[in-house]
Enzyme design. Structure first.
Site, mmCIF file in Angstrom:
data_model
loop_
_atom_site.group_PDB
_atom_site.id
_atom_site.type_symbol
_atom_site.label_atom_id
_atom_site.label_comp_id
_atom_site.label_asym_id
_atom_site.label_seq_id
_atom_site.Cartn_x
_atom_site.Cartn_y
_atom_site.Cartn_z
ATOM 1 C CG HIS A 1 68.133 41.495 -106.339
ATOM 2 N ND1 HIS A 1 67.644 42.010 -107.509
ATOM 3 C CD2 HIS A 1 67.176 40.674 -105.851
ATOM 4 C CE1 HIS A 1 66.424 41.537 -107.722
ATOM 5 N NE2 HIS A 1 66.111 40.708 -106.729
ATOM 6 C CG ASP B 1 63.006 40.048 -109.553
ATOM 7 O OD1 ASP B 1 61.904 39.775 -109.041
ATOM 8 O OD2 ASP B 1 64.010 40.338 -108.877
ATOM 9 C CG HIS B 2 63.668 35.957 -108.124
ATOM 10 N ND1 HIS B 2 64.902 35.751 -107.545
ATOM 11 C CD2 HIS B 2 63.330 37.234 -107.853
ATOM 12 C CE1 HIS B 2 65.281 36.867 -106.926
ATOM 13 N NE2 HIS B 2 64.345 37.785 -107.102
ATOM 14 C CG HIS C 1 60.922 34.898 -104.262
ATOM 15 N ND1 HIS C 1 62.255 34.853 -104.577
ATOM 16 C CD2 HIS C 1 60.553 36.198 -104.409
ATOM 17 C CE1 HIS C 1 62.677 36.075 -104.878
ATOM 18 N NE2 HIS C 1 61.662 36.904 -104.796
ATOM 19 C CG ASP D 1 64.836 38.771 -103.758
ATOM 20 O OD1 ASP D 1 66.008 38.570 -104.143
ATOM 21 O OD2 ASP D 1 63.948 39.192 -104.516
ATOM 22 C CG HIS E 1 58.693 38.850 -106.209
ATOM 23 N ND1 HIS E 1 59.380 39.308 -105.108
ATOM 24 C CD2 HIS E 1 57.366 39.033 -105.941
ATOM 25 C CE1 HIS E 1 58.511 39.752 -104.202
ATOM 26 N NE2 HIS E 1 57.288 39.596 -104.688
ATOM 27 C CG HIS F 1 61.231 39.192 -100.594
ATOM 28 N ND1 HIS F 1 61.365 40.552 -100.795
ATOM 29 C CD2 HIS F 1 61.183 38.636 -101.827
ATOM 30 C CE1 HIS F 1 61.401 40.788 -102.111
ATOM 31 N NE2 HIS F 1 61.291 39.642 -102.754
HETATM 32 FE FE FE Z 1 64.138 39.795 -106.565
HETATM 33 ZN ZN ZN Z 2 61.680 39.103 -104.863
#
Ligand code: FE
Ligand code: ZN
Length: 266
Positions: A182, A71-72, A67, A144, A69, A125
């Site tokens: 995570h 942090d990915h 996805h 996530d 975001h 999410h």
């Molecule tokens: Fe994340």
């Molecule tokens: Zn995420």
């Protein structure tokens, strides 16, 4: 190696390496030994992933994105420039992902050498979040969506969408390893115990999680069987969970929505 092996089974399984990134993210390297192909699931940052590749003398061929975001995906540009890996992500998110070499949707298959991975839409999410299920390797990469003892916050999707996504994942073989994005499991355990204080499998798991974290060990991947036995979000349809939160008679989605709201306020 024995001589009586079924030739169909005479292949080494795909190796999966968990790579801790940033403060609490996980990326995964998937190495298919017969072809030597390596894929990465998610790229929180390039450094630890490049190190993990170098340690094993693996070459990165593909990056699978779950996805949009940061942090990915933040590690994607550097990984592409240093390895030439091809980037695969959701067609629905193509406008907000790094440039894709291949855009996929539910029903599509990604190949890591001889190992096939099914793309599953797990919106909730985010809308456009996908998971990759490799039945031959017995692993699903959920980032996530379904997480160890939890699920991602609903930033874009509706509770009904997330419930549909979780229900698809719940139907996979119970021995499937759930490779999520995570290390939130200890906090998730504290919340889960408020929902089902009498669930002994959950209490046991919470103890194992605390012991692992005290030694700095990851709690990811888990197995789907563990999640089915202990994850309150996956268990929203069960009568014991409905009665535990005084929602007897409510629909599964209503109970899931209620548990997600309680978690958001926890
Ligand atoms: Fe994340
Ligand atoms: Zn995420």
């Amino acid at each position: 190696m024995g001589t009586l092996l079924n030739p169909d089974e005479n292949t080494m399984p795909m190796e999966i390496v968990t790579v801790p990134c940033l403060s609490d993210n996980y990326a995964f390297l998937c190495h298919e030994p017969s072809s030597g192909m390596t894929a990465l699931v998610d790229a929180p940052e390039a450094g630890p992933i490049l190190n993990a590749l170098k340690e094993r003398s693996w070459t990165l061929d593909q990056i699978l994105i779950t996805h949009h975001h940061d942090d990915h995906i933040d590690g994607v540009p550097r990984l592409v420039s240093e390895t030439g890996a091809k980037v695969i992500g959701a067609a629905a998110d193509a406008h907000r992902l790094p440039p894709l070499d291949r855009a996929v949707a539910e029903g599509d298959t990604v190949m890591v050498g001889q190992e096939a991975g099914a793309v599953i839409d797990v919106s909730g999410h985010t809308v456009g979040h996908i998971a990759f299920h490799f039945p031959g390797a017995g692993a699903v990469f959920t980032a996530d969506s379904l997480m160890a003892l939890g699920c991602g916050r609903l930033f874009e999707g509706t509770p009904a969408q997330m419930w549909t996504s979780l229900s698809k994942l719940a139907a996979l073989p119970p021995e499937t390893r759930v490779c999520s994005g995570h290390e939130y499991t200890a906090a998730n355990a504290r919340f889960a115990l408020t929902i089902e204080p009498a669930n002994s499998a959950l209490a046991d798991r919470a103890d194992r999680i605390a012991a692992a974290r005290a030694q700095g060990k990851p709690t990811v991947p888990s197995t789907l069987a563990e999640e089915l036995a202990t994850n309150p979000f996956l268990r929203s349809g069960l009568s014991e969970v409905k009665s535990a939160i005084n929602m007897v008679g409510a629909t599964d989605v209503e109970v899931f929505t209620g548990i997600r709201r309680l978690k958001d306020a926890f």
